[in-house]
Design an enzyme around this catalytic site. Sequence first.
Site, PDB file in Angstrom:
ATOM      1  N   GLY A  56       0.792  -1.228   0.000  1.00  0.00           N
ATOM      2  CA  GLY A  56       0.000   0.000   0.000  1.00  0.00           C
ATOM      3  C   GLY A  56       0.821   1.272   0.000  1.00  0.00           C
ATOM      4  N   ASP A  59      -7.621  -0.119 -16.691  1.00  0.00           N
ATOM      5  CA  ASP A  59      -7.773   0.562 -15.396  1.00  0.00           C
ATOM      6  C   ASP A  59      -7.010   1.880 -15.381  1.00  0.00           C
ATOM      7  OD1 ASP A  59      -5.774  -1.665 -15.499  1.00  0.00           O
ATOM      8  OD2 ASP A  59      -4.990  -0.639 -13.742  1.00  0.00           O
ATOM      9  N   ASP A  61      -2.047   7.884 -14.336  1.00  0.00           N
ATOM     10  CA  ASP A  61      -1.091   6.848 -13.994  1.00  0.00           C
ATOM     11  C   ASP A  61       0.234   7.011 -14.725  1.00  0.00           C
ATOM     12  OD1 ASP A  61       0.211   4.537 -13.113  1.00  0.00           O
ATOM     13  OD2 ASP A  61      -1.727   3.654 -12.674  1.00  0.00           O
TER      14      ASP A  61
HETATM   15  P1  AMP Z   1      -0.693   0.676 -11.243  1.00  0.00           P
HETATM   16  O1  AMP Z   1       0.478  -0.045 -11.812  1.00  0.00           O
HETATM   17  O2  AMP Z   1      -0.296   1.857 -10.375  1.00  0.00           O
HETATM   18  O3  AMP Z   1      -1.747   1.015 -12.245  1.00  0.00           O
HETATM   19  O4  AMP Z   1      -1.348  -0.333 -10.213  1.00  0.00           O
HETATM   20  C1  AMP Z   1      -2.056  -1.481 -10.585  1.00  0.00           C
HETATM   21  C2  AMP Z   1      -2.774  -2.026  -9.411  1.00  0.00           C
HETATM   22  O5  AMP Z   1      -1.850  -2.446  -8.413  1.00  0.00           O
HETATM   23  C3  AMP Z   1      -3.704  -1.055  -8.717  1.00  0.00           C
HETATM   24  O6  AMP Z   1      -4.788  -1.791  -8.241  1.00  0.00           O
HETATM   25  C4  AMP Z   1      -2.863  -0.536  -7.592  1.00  0.00           C
HETATM   26  O7  AMP Z   1      -3.627   0.002  -6.537  1.00  0.00           O
HETATM   27  C5  AMP Z   1      -2.110  -1.782  -7.185  1.00  0.00           C
HETATM   28  N1  AMP Z   1      -0.845  -1.460  -6.517  1.00  0.00           N
HETATM   29  C6  AMP Z   1       0.279  -0.932  -7.076  1.00  0.00           C
HETATM   30  N2  AMP Z   1       1.251  -0.802  -6.162  1.00  0.00           N
HETATM   31  C7  AMP Z   1       0.758  -1.263  -4.987  1.00  0.00           C
HETATM   32  C8  AMP Z   1       1.275  -1.392  -3.645  1.00  0.00           C
HETATM   33  N3  AMP Z   1       2.515  -1.022  -3.328  1.00  0.00           N
HETATM   34  N4  AMP Z   1       0.449  -1.922  -2.718  1.00  0.00           N
HETATM   35  C9  AMP Z   1      -0.793  -2.307  -3.028  1.00  0.00           C
HETATM   36  N5  AMP Z   1      -1.336  -2.217  -4.235  1.00  0.00           N
HETATM   37  C10 AMP Z   1      -0.579  -1.699  -5.217  1.00  0.00           C
HETATM   38 MG    MG Z   2      -3.125   2.458 -12.214  1.00  0.00          MG
END
Ligand code: AMP
Ligand code: MG
Length: 489
Positions: free
Chosen positions: A130, A254, A264
């Site tokens: 998180g 997403d 993003d």
């Molecule tokens: P993203 O690559 O930022 O688009 O993230 C893809 C998914 O992974 C989303 O659901 C994010 O909330 C989740 N996510 C990315 N990094 C973390 C993290 N460090 N802890 C929890 N969830 C994560």
């Molecule tokens: Mg994302």
Amino acid sequence: MTNGKEIAKTGWNLDNSFASLPELFYSEITPNPVHSPKLVMFNSPLAASLGLNDQVLKSDDGIAILTGNRVPEGSMPLAQAYAGHQFGNFTMLGDGRALLVGEQITPQGDRVDIQLKGSGRTPYSRGGDGRAALGPMLREYIISEAMHALGIPTTRSLSVVTTGESIRRETELPGAIMTRVASSHLRVGTFEYAANWGEKEDIQALADYALQRHYPDAGPDGYHFLLQEVIKRQAALVAKWQLVGFIHGVMNTDNMTISGETIDYGPCAFMDTYDPKTVFSSIDIQGRYAYGNQPGIAGWNLARFAETLLPLLHENKEEALKLAQDTVSNFKNLYHSSWLSGMRAKLGIFNEETEDMPLIEELLDMMQKYRADYTNTFLALTFDTHEDFILFGTPEFVQWQDQWQARLSRQEENSAASHQLMRDSNPAVIPRNHRVEAALEAAEKQGDYSVINKLLTILANPYAHTAEQTEYTTPAAASTQPYQTFCGT
Ligand code: AMP
Ligand code: MG
């Protein structure tokens, strides 16, 4: 509820309309406090436009809000649920490391999401911690603000706060929380989530909400209008990306908004040498999200969006499918005409001729063949400074230039007007990868934020073409190591 006093003092004027959606769409959360927050980046002009009090927000109390240590009045912290096609595969996702503080109603009456990114675990965190590392949060800050200055719809960055805690990645890294401002966080993936885990009523509630929030002018055929408008905005958006050489890097569904804003900034980067196959993301082995693939991928994502709306488009399944297909098939033309008019402007062309497309294609082909820098080629054409490029010494280019000059003479506007159009359409500066890296390194390793702040000042007016910008136009020296970016770090 927010009271008048709180607004007067801090400027927070929060609402929580997202929580009026069915509970399926979110989880209420209690924020995870951090150890010793320290404000390292703050966007004063953005704060002012949101009606937030700069001084109060920079105080300990304000910083506590920007880390989730304190909840401002009127906030109902929640994490949003969503799904998404990641590299083509459908998965349940959701805000795994983000918290929606609420919707700020600005002094202009706009409604924008205030989201903390890196704020701790949520019910959607899956295996993740998180948290977010300082480097990637600063990177998002720089690039999203650069995109905004380039005139490209985007989420914005209000602040970055270091948490005083380290997080575990390949090595221990300083943790940070970014405050992201978005006209909403509704994604194609939010609709996919509704279509897969909800009933028709849930999709309808979400579509009504999206219409009300982003497309209030919809007529009686609202859901078809929603589809058409999202397609229009995404076509215009991706054309803008292409025109400045922006590579998003992770165009999963997403990461595609319903508002038409770029969102993003994980593995994104700007292309130097023109090559449609350019990929920076370390995990994009197949080049699915390469520069040249972005329009096609946007169309694919929009087809996924259209599928989620099928139950709302028509009672008859076949009719619904036909309407969806016809509408999605418009994306190509909308994208192309947006891109073409942008390219004409980059070349100082005001009117339209059918030969414009081959003229542009020839230039791009030559740029690819002679490995010309994308941004600087257009700058050199704008300012007639042709010395330093291999491309400009070739007979092909000389011939092309004659054609281009002849083309410019076939319009009413004079050369001064053309030059002005080119100045306004070709940025002097983009966030060059080596400049971004240098700024991040100074901040991360030495705690020196002067480099990042200088870079942000230079990037704030990309069409100003000042002498001060000149040194920021140089691409990185040739390297044997291709530049690589990383996701979700
Ligand atoms: P993203 O690559 O930022 O688009 O993230 C893809 C998914 O992974 C989303 O659901 C994010 O909330 C989740 N996510 C990315 N990094 C973390 C993290 N460090 N802890 C929890 N969830 C994560
Ligand atoms: Mg994302």
